[in-house]
Write a protein that holds these residues in place. Structure first.
Motif, PDB file in Angstrom:
ATOM      1  N   LEU A  70       0.837  -1.199   0.000  1.00 47.92           N
ATOM      2  CA  LEU A  70       0.000   0.000   0.000  1.00 47.92           C
ATOM      3  C   LEU A  70       0.873   1.250   0.000  1.00 47.92           C
ATOM      4  O   LEU A  70       1.972   1.256   0.573  1.00 47.92           O
ATOM      5  CB  LEU A  70      -0.907   0.039   1.231  1.00 47.92           C
ATOM      6  CG  LEU A  70      -1.927  -1.089   1.395  1.00 47.92           C
ATOM      7  CD1 LEU A  70      -2.625  -0.964   2.752  1.00 47.92           C
ATOM      8  CD2 LEU A  70      -2.945  -1.086   0.267  1.00 47.92           C
ATOM      9  N   HIS A  71       0.376   2.299  -0.643  1.00 48.02           N
ATOM     10  CA  HIS A  71       1.016   3.616  -0.649  1.00 48.02           C
ATOM     11  C   HIS A  71       2.453   3.561  -1.151  1.00 48.02           C
ATOM     12  O   HIS A  71       3.324   4.304  -0.661  1.00 48.02           O
ATOM     13  CB  HIS A  71       0.982   4.253   0.742  1.00 48.02           C
ATOM     14  CG  HIS A  71      -0.356   4.190   1.398  1.00 48.02           C
ATOM     15  ND1 HIS A  71      -0.528   4.095   2.756  1.00 48.02           N
ATOM     16  CD2 HIS A  71      -1.609   4.206   0.883  1.00 48.02           C
ATOM     17  CE1 HIS A  71      -1.812   4.055   3.055  1.00 48.02           C
ATOM     18  NE2 HIS A  71      -2.496   4.117   1.923  1.00 48.02           N
TER      19      HIS A  71
ATOM     20  N   TRP B 141      -6.769  -6.679  -0.048  1.00 40.22           N
ATOM     21  CA  TRP B 141      -5.313  -6.816  -0.196  1.00 40.22           C
ATOM     22  C   TRP B 141      -4.829  -7.794   0.861  1.00 40.22           C
ATOM     23  O   TRP B 141      -5.408  -7.892   1.941  1.00 40.22           O
ATOM     24  CB  TRP B 141      -4.618  -5.463  -0.078  1.00 40.22           C
ATOM     25  CG  TRP B 141      -4.825  -4.762   1.229  1.00 40.22           C
ATOM     26  CD1 TRP B 141      -5.861  -3.938   1.567  1.00 40.22           C
ATOM     27  CD2 TRP B 141      -3.981  -4.823   2.382  1.00 40.22           C
ATOM     28  NE1 TRP B 141      -5.722  -3.485   2.853  1.00 40.22           N
ATOM     29  CE2 TRP B 141      -4.579  -4.009   3.380  1.00 40.22           C
ATOM     30  CE3 TRP B 141      -2.791  -5.491   2.669  1.00 40.22           C
ATOM     31  CZ2 TRP B 141      -4.019  -3.860   4.641  1.00 40.22           C
ATOM     32  CZ3 TRP B 141      -2.225  -5.335   3.931  1.00 40.22           C
ATOM     33  CH2 TRP B 141      -2.844  -4.516   4.905  1.00 40.22           C
ATOM     34  N   VAL B 142      -3.786  -8.521   0.539  1.00 40.08           N
ATOM     35  CA  VAL B 142      -3.260  -9.522   1.462  1.00 40.08           C
ATOM     36  C   VAL B 142      -1.738  -9.575   1.403  1.00 40.08           C
ATOM     37  O   VAL B 142      -1.121  -9.127   0.437  1.00 40.08           O
ATOM     38  CB  VAL B 142      -3.808 -10.938   1.177  1.00 40.08           C
ATOM     39  CG1 VAL B 142      -5.285 -11.020   1.476  1.00 40.08           C
ATOM     40  CG2 VAL B 142      -3.507 -11.363  -0.249  1.00 40.08           C
TER      41      VAL B 142
ATOM     42  N   LEU C 208       4.067   0.982   2.606  1.00 37.83           N
ATOM     43  CA  LEU C 208       3.764  -0.047   3.597  1.00 37.83           C
ATOM     44  C   LEU C 208       4.131  -1.412   3.039  1.00 37.83           C
ATOM     45  O   LEU C 208       3.723  -1.764   1.932  1.00 37.83           O
ATOM     46  CB  LEU C 208       2.279  -0.003   3.964  1.00 37.83           C
ATOM     47  CG  LEU C 208       1.811   1.273   4.655  1.00 37.83           C
ATOM     48  CD1 LEU C 208       0.297   1.237   4.875  1.00 37.83           C
ATOM     49  CD2 LEU C 208       2.525   1.477   5.975  1.00 37.83           C
ATOM     50  N   ARG C 209       4.887  -2.177   3.827  1.00 39.73           N
ATOM     51  CA  ARG C 209       5.374  -3.489   3.405  1.00 39.73           C
ATOM     52  C   ARG C 209       4.954  -4.558   4.415  1.00 39.73           C
ATOM     53  O   ARG C 209       4.616  -4.267   5.561  1.00 39.73           O
ATOM     54  CB  ARG C 209       6.907  -3.490   3.300  1.00 39.73           C
ATOM     55  CG  ARG C 209       7.464  -2.541   2.277  1.00 39.73           C
ATOM     56  CD  ARG C 209       8.987  -2.650   2.171  1.00 39.73           C
ATOM     57  NE  ARG C 209       9.500  -1.661   1.247  1.00 39.73           N
ATOM     58  CZ  ARG C 209       9.583  -1.868  -0.059  1.00 39.73           C
ATOM     59  NH1 ARG C 209       9.244  -3.031  -0.566  1.00 39.73           N
ATOM     60  NH2 ARG C 209      10.047  -0.917  -0.853  1.00 39.73           N
TER      61      ARG C 209
ATOM     62  N   ARG D 144       5.577 -11.644  -0.142  1.00 36.06           N
ATOM     63  CA  ARG D 144       4.902 -10.935  -1.228  1.00 36.06           C
ATOM     64  C   ARG D 144       3.464 -10.563  -0.861  1.00 36.06           C
ATOM     65  O   ARG D 144       2.879 -11.119   0.077  1.00 36.06           O
ATOM     66  CB  ARG D 144       4.935 -11.772  -2.504  1.00 36.06           C
ATOM     67  CG  ARG D 144       6.322 -11.784  -3.141  1.00 36.06           C
ATOM     68  CD  ARG D 144       6.301 -12.179  -4.581  1.00 36.06           C
ATOM     69  NE  ARG D 144       7.573 -11.867  -5.229  1.00 36.06           N
ATOM     70  CZ  ARG D 144       7.748 -11.879  -6.543  1.00 36.06           C
ATOM     71  NH1 ARG D 144       6.753 -12.208  -7.348  1.00 36.06           N
ATOM     72  NH2 ARG D 144       8.915 -11.574  -7.061  1.00 36.06           N
ATOM     73  N   THR D 145       2.927  -9.634  -1.637  1.00 39.89           N
ATOM     74  CA  THR D 145       1.613  -9.062  -1.344  1.00 39.89           C
ATOM     75  C   THR D 145       0.851  -8.866  -2.644  1.00 39.89           C
ATOM     76  O   THR D 145       1.433  -8.892  -3.731  1.00 39.89           O
ATOM     77  CB  THR D 145       1.772  -7.689  -0.666  1.00 39.89           C
ATOM     78  OG1 THR D 145       2.320  -6.752  -1.624  1.00 39.89           O
ATOM     79  CG2 THR D 145       2.704  -7.752   0.531  1.00 39.89           C
ATOM     80  N   ALA D 146      -0.464  -8.651  -2.536  1.00 44.59           N
ATOM     81  CA  ALA D 146      -1.286  -8.353  -3.711  1.00 44.59           C
ATOM     82  C   ALA D 146      -2.471  -7.495  -3.296  1.00 44.59           C
ATOM     83  O   ALA D 146      -2.900  -7.515  -2.136  1.00 44.59           O
ATOM     84  CB  ALA D 146      -1.771  -9.638  -4.386  1.00 44.59           C
ATOM     85  N   HIS D 147      -3.030  -6.770  -4.251  1.00 41.39           N
ATOM     86  CA  HIS D 147      -4.058  -5.754  -3.958  1.00 41.39           C
ATOM     87  C   HIS D 147      -4.910  -5.565  -5.212  1.00 41.39           C
ATOM     88  O   HIS D 147      -4.392  -5.328  -6.298  1.00 41.39           O
ATOM     89  CB  HIS D 147      -3.332  -4.458  -3.590  1.00 41.39           C
ATOM     90  CG  HIS D 147      -4.204  -3.285  -3.321  1.00 41.39           C
ATOM     91  ND1 HIS D 147      -3.699  -1.994  -3.252  1.00 41.39           N
ATOM     92  CD2 HIS D 147      -5.532  -3.158  -3.097  1.00 41.39           C
ATOM     93  CE1 HIS D 147      -4.663  -1.146  -2.996  1.00 41.39           C
ATOM     94  NE2 HIS D 147      -5.790  -1.824  -2.902  1.00 41.39           N
TER      95      HIS D 147
END
Length: 258
Positions: free
Chosen positions: A82-83, A210-211, A227-228, A234-237
């Motif tokens: 995010l951001h 998002w996760v 934001l991490r 890893r992340t997704a949105h």
């Protein structure tokens, strides 16, 4: 503040949503191995200006950020979610990139985000995570409609994410949108059905599941914005702006089919 838009404002919202979708898809097509995040930001700036629209981010200075944001799009790579503040980084094969864009045009804003993998490598874990956020977004939209409640949307989103095995962070979620980018009501990514604000025709919502792969904890970069995941996973949105209609919900940021 919760805004209920009239038909004139809703028509403007549809135009803004179409622009956001077009810009995101154009940027996705240009995002290749070797593309610099700062170039993506410049391309976004040029397309927004060409459309006679305004960025919702460049002057954005909420209490949680080190504002103003100063850029035109959020670019989050791999463990960033995010951001994501655009910076001097060239995309590599297999990077998981999230582009999050909010634009205002003729007084109405729209907000959308897409996650995708750059290059030829397609790590299965990343593919699955992106798919989960997209399915959760679809479930949230299906739960929206006149008379439904925010909790119904939150429950639908959270059920998909939980069943896919992902922890859920509730610090940041979806939100109302209209003449400004962030409004009430807050739409968490998990919740109890039958609770919260009752949806009415003319309400705009930005839904954004998002996760992070193995944690619900966020950490903030030294830039004061990005934001991490706390574990480096890893992340997704995925995000769409929708309008509550008389008989359901209309997606305003859906890309046109080729």
């Amino acid at each position: 503040m919760i805004e209920i838009l009239n038909h004139v404002a809703l028509d403007r919202a549809k135009e803004t949503g179409a622009l956001v979708a077009h810009i995101l898809q154009t940027l996705k097509s240009r995002s290749r191995v070797g593309t610099n995040l700062l170039d993506i930001d410049r391309w976004a700036q040029a397309m927004i200006a060409e459309a006679g629209a305004q960025s919702c981010y460049v002057d954005y200075a909420p209490s949680f950020g080190r504002g103003p944001f100063g850029h035109y799009i959020c670019t989050a790579v791999n463990d960033a979610v995010l951001h994501g503040l655009p910076h001097d980084y060239k995309l590599a094969d297999g990077d998981l990139l999230t582009l999050d864009l909010a634009v205002s045009m003729r007084g109405i804003a729209a907000d959308s985000a897409i996650s995708f993998i750059v290059g030829d490598s397609k790590p299965s874990e990343s593919v699955a995570m992106i798919s989960a956020t997209e399915r959760a977004l679809s479930a949230g939209i299906a739960a929206a409609g006149p008379g439904a409640r925010i909790g119904d949307i939150a429950h639908a989103i959270g059920t998909v994410l939980s069943e896919a095995g992902y922890p859920i962070n509730t610090e940041f979620g979806g939100h109302g949108i209209g003449s400004t980018m962030h409004q009430d009501p807050h739409v968490p990514n998990t919740g109890r059905p039958g609770r919260g604000y009752k949806l009415r025709p003319g309400l705009l919502l930005a839904l954004e599941p998002w996760v992070m792969a193995d944690t619900a904890k966020l950490v903030t970069d030294a830039d004061g914005w990005t934001l991490r995941s706390a574990t480096g996973c890893r992340t997704a949105h995925s995000e769409h702006t929708i309008a509550i209609t008389d008989d359901g919900a209309e997606i305003l940021t859906l890309p046109k089919q080729a």
